[in-house]
Design an enzyme around this catalytic site. Structure first.
Site, PDB file in Angstrom:
ATOM      1  CB  CYS A   3      -0.920   0.004   1.219  1.00 45.00           C
ATOM      2  SG  CYS A   3      -1.776   1.567   1.467  1.00 45.00           S
ATOM      3  CB  CYS A   6       0.953   1.239   4.373  1.00 46.50           C
ATOM      4  SG  CYS A   6      -0.701   0.839   4.984  1.00 46.50           S
ATOM      5  CG  HIS A  97      -4.259   3.847   3.494  1.00 42.72           C
ATOM      6  ND1 HIS A  97      -3.208   3.198   4.142  1.00 42.72           N
ATOM      7  CD2 HIS A  97      -4.717   4.755   4.391  1.00 42.72           C
ATOM      8  CE1 HIS A  97      -3.052   3.686   5.357  1.00 42.72           C
ATOM      9  NE2 HIS A  97      -3.956   4.642   5.538  1.00 42.72           N
ATOM     10  CG  HIS A  99      -7.131   9.061   0.221  1.00 43.21           C
ATOM     11  ND1 HIS A  99      -7.150   7.737  -0.188  1.00 43.21           N
ATOM     12  CD2 HIS A  99      -7.415   9.782  -0.879  1.00 43.21           C
ATOM     13  CE1 HIS A  99      -7.417   7.672  -1.476  1.00 43.21           C
ATOM     14  NE2 HIS A  99      -7.601   8.905  -1.920  1.00 43.21           N
TER      15      HIS A  99
HETATM   16  P1  DGP Z   1      -7.910   8.925  -5.031  1.00 40.25           P
HETATM   17  O1  DGP Z   1      -8.282   8.994  -6.488  1.00 40.25           O
HETATM   18  O2  DGP Z   1      -8.988   9.573  -4.175  1.00 40.25           O
HETATM   19  O3  DGP Z   1      -7.571   7.535  -4.592  1.00 40.25           O
HETATM   20  O4  DGP Z   1      -6.655   9.854  -4.880  1.00 40.25           O
HETATM   21  C1  DGP Z   1      -5.367   9.379  -4.635  1.00 40.25           C
HETATM   22  C2  DGP Z   1      -4.460  10.578  -4.576  1.00 40.25           C
HETATM   23  O5  DGP Z   1      -3.210  10.149  -4.082  1.00 40.25           O
HETATM   24  C3  DGP Z   1      -4.201  11.266  -5.917  1.00 40.25           C
HETATM   25  O6  DGP Z   1      -4.698  12.600  -5.877  1.00 40.25           O
HETATM   26  C4  DGP Z   1      -2.685  11.259  -6.060  1.00 40.25           C
HETATM   27  C5  DGP Z   1      -2.207  10.912  -4.674  1.00 40.25           C
HETATM   28  N1  DGP Z   1      -1.003  10.098  -4.640  1.00 40.25           N
HETATM   29  C6  DGP Z   1      -0.828   8.894  -5.234  1.00 40.25           C
HETATM   30  N2  DGP Z   1       0.400   8.429  -4.987  1.00 40.25           N
HETATM   31  C7  DGP Z   1       1.010   9.349  -4.204  1.00 40.25           C
HETATM   32  C8  DGP Z   1       2.311   9.423  -3.615  1.00 40.25           C
HETATM   33  O7  DGP Z   1       3.163   8.547  -3.742  1.00 40.25           O
HETATM   34  N3  DGP Z   1       2.582  10.533  -2.882  1.00 40.25           N
HETATM   35  C9  DGP Z   1       1.659  11.536  -2.711  1.00 40.25           C
HETATM   36  N4  DGP Z   1       2.050  12.583  -1.958  1.00 40.25           N
HETATM   37  N5  DGP Z   1       0.438  11.485  -3.241  1.00 40.25           N
HETATM   38  C10 DGP Z   1       0.119  10.408  -3.988  1.00 40.25           C
END
Ligand code: DGP
Length: 113
Positions: A3, A6, A97, A99
């Site tokens: 994840c 995580c 996860h 959010h």
């Molecule tokens: P969702 O579509 O609601 O699952 O949004 C997931 C969000 O997570 C998306 O806006 C981009 C963000 N995201 C994905 N991978 C990473 C990462 O490795 N670091 C950060 N800071 N954000 C991430």
């Protein structure tokens, strides 16, 4: 468990952290869609909104207060902001996860896409 959030919690993947306590982490979204775009997550792995239980009630309430405080710190509280949870495939959830997206610094459109 593979994840990405995580791994961010465990500092195996770097992130720009804006808030952290024993249970909750908030960090900047890597792909911001607004001038302020912060993700607020529980440190414990909960897959989605569908997987919350009554035992998580206090945790979720704390997350909302964290969001409120970050909005104040980022000076978007008075102007207004949006809090988004994407749940499941049709909800557009990419990271499994739970959010909450805190989005602000520009006018939000409605209905959401
Ligand atoms: P969702 O579509 O609601 O699952 O949004 C997931 C969000 O997570 C998306 O806006 C981009 C963000 N995201 C994905 N991978 C990473 C990462 O490795 N670091 C950060 N800071 N954000 C991430």
């Amino acid at each position: 468990m593979d994840c990405i959030f995580c791994k961010i919690v465990n500092k195996e993947i770097p992130s720009t952290i804006v808030y952290e306590d024993e249970e909750i982490l908030a960090f900047e979204d890597v792909n911001p869609v607004a001038p302020v775009h912060i993700l607020v997550i529980p440190k414990k792995h909960i897959r989605s909104l569908n997987d919350l239980t009554a035992e998580d009630s206090e945790l979720v309430a704390k997350m909302m207060l964290v969001i409120q405080n970050i909005a104040k710190e980022k000076n978007i509280a008075d102007a207004g902001y949006r809090v988004v949870n994407n749940c499941g495939e049709l909800g557009g959830q990419a990271v499994h996860h739970i959010h909450f997206h805190l989005l602000g610094g520009r006018e939000m459109l409605w209905p959401a896409g």
